[in-house]
Design a protein around this motif. Structure first.
Motif, PDB file in Angstrom:
ATOM      1  N   THR A   1     -15.962   4.546 -12.963  1.00  0.00           N
ATOM      2  CA  THR A   1     -17.362   4.975 -12.863  1.00  0.00           C
ATOM      3  C   THR A   1     -17.698   5.998 -13.944  1.00  0.00           C
ATOM      4  O   THR A   1     -18.802   5.974 -14.500  1.00  0.00           O
ATOM      5  N   ILE A   2     -16.758   6.884 -14.257  1.00  0.00           N
ATOM      6  CA  ILE A   2     -17.013   7.888 -15.297  1.00  0.00           C
ATOM      7  C   ILE A   2     -17.196   7.209 -16.654  1.00  0.00           C
ATOM      8  O   ILE A   2     -18.125   7.518 -17.411  1.00  0.00           O
ATOM      9  N   GLN A   3     -16.302   6.263 -16.979  1.00  0.00           N
ATOM     10  CA  GLN A   3     -16.378   5.590 -18.273  1.00  0.00           C
ATOM     11  C   GLN A   3     -17.636   4.723 -18.383  1.00  0.00           C
ATOM     12  O   GLN A   3     -18.281   4.674 -19.444  1.00  0.00           O
ATOM     13  N   ILE A   4     -18.016   4.041 -17.305  1.00  0.00           N
ATOM     14  CA  ILE A   4     -19.241   3.237 -17.327  1.00  0.00           C
ATOM     15  C   ILE A   4     -20.452   4.149 -17.527  1.00  0.00           C
ATOM     16  O   ILE A   4     -21.400   3.816 -18.259  1.00  0.00           O
ATOM     17  N   GLY A   5     -20.430   5.315 -16.885  1.00  0.00           N
ATOM     18  CA  GLY A   5     -21.519   6.266 -17.084  1.00  0.00           C
ATOM     19  C   GLY A   5     -21.608   6.743 -18.520  1.00  0.00           C
ATOM     20  O   GLY A   5     -22.708   6.860 -19.081  1.00  0.00           O
ATOM     21  N   HIS A   6     -20.452   7.023 -19.158  1.00  0.00           N
ATOM     22  CA  HIS A   6     -20.460   7.432 -20.566  1.00  0.00           C
ATOM     23  C   HIS A   6     -20.994   6.309 -21.458  1.00  0.00           C
ATOM     24  O   HIS A   6     -21.775   6.565 -22.398  1.00  0.00           O
ATOM     25  N   ALA A   7     -20.574   5.069 -21.188  1.00  0.00           N
ATOM     26  CA  ALA A   7     -21.054   3.937 -21.984  1.00  0.00           C
ATOM     27  C   ALA A   7     -22.567   3.797 -21.861  1.00  0.00           C
ATOM     28  O   ALA A   7     -23.268   3.548 -22.869  1.00  0.00           O
ATOM     29  N   ALA A   8     -23.094   3.932 -20.651  1.00  0.00           N
ATOM     30  CA  ALA A   8     -24.546   3.835 -20.456  1.00  0.00           C
ATOM     31  C   ALA A   8     -25.266   4.962 -21.190  1.00  0.00           C
ATOM     32  O   ALA A   8     -26.353   4.754 -21.767  1.00  0.00           O
ATOM     33  N   ASP A   9     -24.672   6.154 -21.190  1.00  0.00           N
ATOM     34  CA  ASP A   9     -25.284   7.283 -21.875  1.00  0.00           C
ATOM     35  C   ASP A   9     -25.364   7.029 -23.388  1.00  0.00           C
ATOM     36  O   ASP A   9     -26.409   7.258 -24.019  1.00  0.00           O
ATOM     37  N   VAL A  10     -24.273   6.550 -23.979  1.00  0.00           N
ATOM     38  CA  VAL A  10     -24.277   6.255 -25.421  1.00  0.00           C
ATOM     39  C   VAL A  10     -25.298   5.160 -25.741  1.00  0.00           C
ATOM     40  O   VAL A  10     -26.032   5.233 -26.737  1.00  0.00           O
ATOM     41  N   LEU A  11     -25.377   4.154 -24.877  1.00  0.00           N
ATOM     42  CA  LEU A  11     -26.277   3.026 -25.122  1.00  0.00           C
ATOM     43  C   LEU A  11     -27.740   3.454 -25.044  1.00  0.00           C
ATOM     44  O   LEU A  11     -28.565   3.075 -25.901  1.00  0.00           O
ATOM     45  N   ALA A  12     -28.083   4.257 -24.030  1.00  0.00           N
ATOM     46  CA  ALA A  12     -29.482   4.636 -23.828  1.00  0.00           C
ATOM     47  C   ALA A  12     -29.939   5.705 -24.811  1.00  0.00           C
ATOM     48  O   ALA A  12     -31.101   5.697 -25.252  1.00  0.00           O
TER      49      ALA A  12
ATOM     50  N   LEU B   1     -23.584  -6.824 -29.764  1.00  0.00           N
ATOM     51  CA  LEU B   1     -24.037  -6.552 -28.394  1.00  0.00           C
ATOM     52  C   LEU B   1     -23.602  -7.664 -27.448  1.00  0.00           C
ATOM     53  O   LEU B   1     -23.208  -7.404 -26.293  1.00  0.00           O
ATOM     54  N   ASP B   2     -23.669  -8.914 -27.914  1.00  0.00           N
ATOM     55  CA  ASP B   2     -23.175 -10.027 -27.091  1.00  0.00           C
ATOM     56  C   ASP B   2     -21.675  -9.882 -26.834  1.00  0.00           C
ATOM     57  O   ASP B   2     -21.194 -10.153 -25.722  1.00  0.00           O
ATOM     58  N   ARG B   3     -20.946  -9.451 -27.865  1.00  0.00           N
ATOM     59  CA  ARG B   3     -19.501  -9.284 -27.697  1.00  0.00           C
ATOM     60  C   ARG B   3     -19.194  -8.169 -26.694  1.00  0.00           C
ATOM     61  O   ARG B   3     -18.262  -8.283 -25.882  1.00  0.00           O
ATOM     62  N   LEU B   4     -19.987  -7.108 -26.717  1.00  0.00           N
ATOM     63  CA  LEU B   4     -19.819  -6.046 -25.728  1.00  0.00           C
ATOM     64  C   LEU B   4     -20.124  -6.548 -24.315  1.00  0.00           C
ATOM     65  O   LEU B   4     -19.468  -6.146 -23.350  1.00  0.00           O
ATOM     66  N   SER B   5     -21.106  -7.436 -24.186  1.00  0.00           N
ATOM     67  CA  SER B   5     -21.416  -8.002 -22.865  1.00  0.00           C
ATOM     68  C   SER B   5     -20.226  -8.793 -22.319  1.00  0.00           C
ATOM     69  O   SER B   5     -19.895  -8.711 -21.128  1.00  0.00           O
ATOM     70  N   VAL B   6     -19.578  -9.570 -23.200  1.00  0.00           N
ATOM     71  CA  VAL B   6     -18.392 -10.320 -22.777  1.00  0.00           C
ATOM     72  C   VAL B   6     -17.288  -9.361 -22.350  1.00  0.00           C
ATOM     73  O   VAL B   6     -16.631  -9.554 -21.311  1.00  0.00           O
TER      74      VAL B   6
ATOM     75  N   MET C   1     -22.591   1.170 -35.650  1.00  0.00           N
ATOM     76  CA  MET C   1     -21.253   0.612 -35.522  1.00  0.00           C
ATOM     77  C   MET C   1     -20.318   1.586 -34.806  1.00  0.00           C
ATOM     78  O   MET C   1     -19.523   1.191 -33.955  1.00  0.00           O
ATOM     79  N   ARG C   2     -20.459   2.862 -35.142  1.00  0.00           N
ATOM     80  CA  ARG C   2     -19.617   3.869 -34.477  1.00  0.00           C
ATOM     81  C   ARG C   2     -19.940   3.947 -32.986  1.00  0.00           C
ATOM     82  O   ARG C   2     -19.042   4.015 -32.140  1.00  0.00           O
ATOM     83  N   ASP C   3     -21.246   3.924 -32.633  1.00  0.00           N
ATOM     84  CA  ASP C   3     -21.626   4.022 -31.220  1.00  0.00           C
ATOM     85  C   ASP C   3     -21.200   2.781 -30.436  1.00  0.00           C
ATOM     86  O   ASP C   3     -20.767   2.887 -29.275  1.00  0.00           O
ATOM     87  N   LEU C   4     -21.328   1.600 -31.036  1.00  0.00           N
ATOM     88  CA  LEU C   4     -20.879   0.392 -30.346  1.00  0.00           C
ATOM     89  C   LEU C   4     -19.365   0.407 -30.138  1.00  0.00           C
ATOM     90  O   LEU C   4     -18.865  -0.041 -29.095  1.00  0.00           O
ATOM     91  N   LYS C   5     -18.643   0.936 -31.107  1.00  0.00           N
ATOM     92  CA  LYS C   5     -17.188   1.075 -30.947  1.00  0.00           C
ATOM     93  C   LYS C   5     -16.864   2.054 -29.819  1.00  0.00           C
ATOM     94  O   LYS C   5     -15.929   1.836 -29.039  1.00  0.00           O
ATOM     95  N   ARG C   6     -17.648   3.130 -29.699  1.00  0.00           N
ATOM     96  CA  ARG C   6     -17.440   4.086 -28.597  1.00  0.00           C
ATOM     97  C   ARG C   6     -17.673   3.413 -27.244  1.00  0.00           C
ATOM     98  O   ARG C   6     -16.909   3.637 -26.302  1.00  0.00           O
ATOM     99  N   ILE C   7     -18.727   2.604 -27.150  1.00  0.00           N
ATOM    100  CA  ILE C   7     -18.989   1.894 -25.889  1.00  0.00           C
ATOM    101  C   ILE C   7     -17.818   0.976 -25.558  1.00  0.00           C
ATOM    102  O   ILE C   7     -17.352   0.919 -24.405  1.00  0.00           O
TER     103      ILE C   7
END
Length: 568
Positions: free
Chosen positions: A409-420, A447-452, A512-518
């Protein structure tokens, strides 16, 4: 004061009885909770098997309420059809009746032995399962001790005029009698304790036989209320409501017939105490046999009464976390897993909105910010729920599962924060600068690759498969390689014409850096806990040993420890 003393004594022994039942239930859950849940889940493909599974699980848990909460949770999570879940409840009702029947025999003299054996097992056992078995023995001993003392307490008061007057008022109206017993069973969360008390009263001749049977009907009705109030999901409420309707119909049919049934029951047993247990067992067995062929029409009726509620995408909270499941670690962790998957669904919607924002949807950024706030709220709610679980009730696997869910849950929250906050902002900047393809970044493809990868992370939360975890972890190298390739392309682009405005490329590098962080957050959320448990995750990627840090000023002022004899 005689009546007051009697009520206090009875309340104390009933409390001991309830505590013993609680110890048995928690002990069984700690020792066999996961196995019981798997057995119940595997038996839900056939109504007859489901009924037998509900019977067996209830006899082990000493509570039809606990089994009912399992069945409603399975149904609310979409893991089982309505008919088998209703059949589980029929079996649970018979299981409760068999518990009462077993406790109605004169076995109270073994209570001290059970407490002694349980205490020794609890203190001497080295593993969690051994301690849980000791807890079960202690709980069973306390149940028998409370039952024995309850009967002994009632014995001297059988002919007390005041008590006879109170019980006479209760017995005057069978409907009031049923409702009063239903209230007691609902408050106690246990029909077993109420029916055992009724059996003790009947055995001492304090209540007429017909009143005792009416109290049994009420206890059956009251215990069906707890699962109904524990869930708000329509699928789960259908199961609980179906069980309540079946018992209510049984009470409506049996209550007018008590005058004819009472002499038959007494003639077959000859003992008022045993008559209560026998009637309770016969009532639930007949009810199950009559209701089992009618579960199809009942399921259709329940679907009409409680239809599915349409929820707008992103606005629903999914299946609620059930507070009562906090006493059942396996069920609580199952609820938490479904809650975490709800966060995954919302994050996937944010990735789709990022693609829409890339294509010019002006409202996508606002939806992403709202979704990020929803994920933040869901994560905080889930972490508070997991923190309420008693650490002493968890075995090693459940502790690891709890830690994994917290991390997820913590990591998903961080990913959502970077994305938004970052990705949405950079996409907006990229569109304003124009020439979106000037930096050669395939943003929609990434973004499609991140969805997968997100869907794979959600699957790992359920399956915990080592091979799938390794595949997801390999995406870290892939994204690192893409980032390095993009940096090299940027350098080559600058070499061709150093005076060029590289604002578009700068935004692309940030993206690219932010997508890599997600992607890193997704891997850390799902793959790393599994690989760490299997021993495949290294503590460090460094080849050399990290040199010791230079001594601080504080350590320089601290004298060295005195040498210990025998150690150089």
């Amino acid at each position: 004061m005689t009546g007051t003393v009697l009520l206090l004594d009875l309340a104390g022994w009933v409390a001991l009885l309830l505590w013993g039942i609680h110890m048995i239930r928690t002990g069984v859950q700690r020792a066999f909770g996961g196995d019981l849940q798997r057995v119940l889940g595997a038996s839900l493909n056939n109504p007859v098997k489901a009924m037998l599974a509900g019977l067996g699980v209830t006899m082990l848990l000493q509570s039809s309420t606990a089994t009912g909460l399992m069945a409603t949770a399975f149904a609310a999570g979409g893991l089982v059809e309505l008919m088998p879940a209703l059949a589980v409840m029929l079996g649970a009702n018979i299981g409760t009746a068999l518990i009462v029947k077993a406790l109605s025999f004169d076995v109270a003299m073994v209570a001290p032995v059970l407490v002694l054996v349980g205490a020794v097992a609890f203190r001497r056992a080295s593993g969690a399962k051994g301690k849980a078995i000791g807890r079960i023995a202690i709980g069973l001993g306390l149940v028998l001790l409370g039952l024995m003392r309850m009967v002994e307490t009632l014995a001297p008061y059988g002919e007390t005029p005041g008590l006879q007057a109170i019980l006479g008022i209760v017995a005057a109206d069978p409907v009031i009698t049923v409702l009063l017993a239903a209230l007691f069973a609902w408050v106690a969360h246990s029909s077993v304790a109420v029916i055992l008390l009724v059996a003790a009263l009947a055995g001492q001749g304090m209540v007429p036989p017909e009143t005792a049977l009416a109290l049994v009907l009420g206890a059956n009705l009251g215990s069906a209320l707890n699962p109904l109030m524990a869930t708000r999901e329509p699928a789960g409420r259908r199961v609980a409501l179906g069980n309540l309707l079946v018992r209510f119909a049984g009470c409506l049919i049996a209550l007018p017939l008590l005058g004819r049934l009472t002499p038959i029951v007494n003639a077959m047993t000859g003992d008022s105490h045993a008559a209560v247990a026998n009637f309770h067992l016969a009532f639930n067995a007949v009810l199950a046999l009559v209701a089992l062929p009618l579960l199809g029409p009942l399921a259709r009726l329940l679907r009409r009464l409680l239809p599915e509620v349409e929820v707008a995408p992103g606005s629903g909270r999914g299946m609620p976390l059930v507070p009562d499941h906090a006493e059942m670690p396996s069920m609580a962790l199952g609820d938490a897993s479904r809650h975490a998957l709800r966060m995954v669904d919302i994050l996937e919607g944010m990735l789709r909105d990022a693609i829409r924002l890339l294509r010019g949807d002006g409202f996508a950024a606002e939806r992403m910010r709202a979704a990020e706030r929803e994920i933040e709220g869901l994560g905080a709610e889930l972490q508070r729920y997991l923190a309420r679980l008693d650490a002493d009730t968890l075995n090693e696997a459940e502790e690891r599962r709890l830690a994994g869910l917290m991390s997820f849950t913590i990591q998903i929250g961080h990913a959502a924060d970077v994305l938004a906050r970052n990705v949405a902002t950079q996409i907006g900047r990229r569109r304003k600068l124009g020439a979106a393809s000037a930096d050669s970044l395939d943003l929609a493809g990434l973004l499609d690759r991140l969805s997968v990868n997100l869907r794979n992370a959600a699957s790992l939360l359920v399956t915990e498969d080592d091979r799938a975890a390794r595949r997801l972890a390999s995406e870290k190298r892939a994204f690192r390689a893409m980032e390095e390739a993009h940096v090299l392309a940027h350098v080559a682009w600058l070499r061709e014409e150093p005076a060029r405005d590289d604002a578009v490329w700068t935004v692309g590098l940030d993206l690219m850096r932010d997508l890599k962080r997600i992607n890193d957050h997704l891997i850390a959320a799902a793959a790393y806990p599994i690989l760490r448990h299997s021993g495949e995750l290294l503590d460090s990627r460094l080849r050399i040993t990290v040199p010791a840090a230079a001594p601080s000023r504080l350590s320089a002022l601290t004298p060295p420890p005195a040498p210990v004899a025998g150690v150089r």
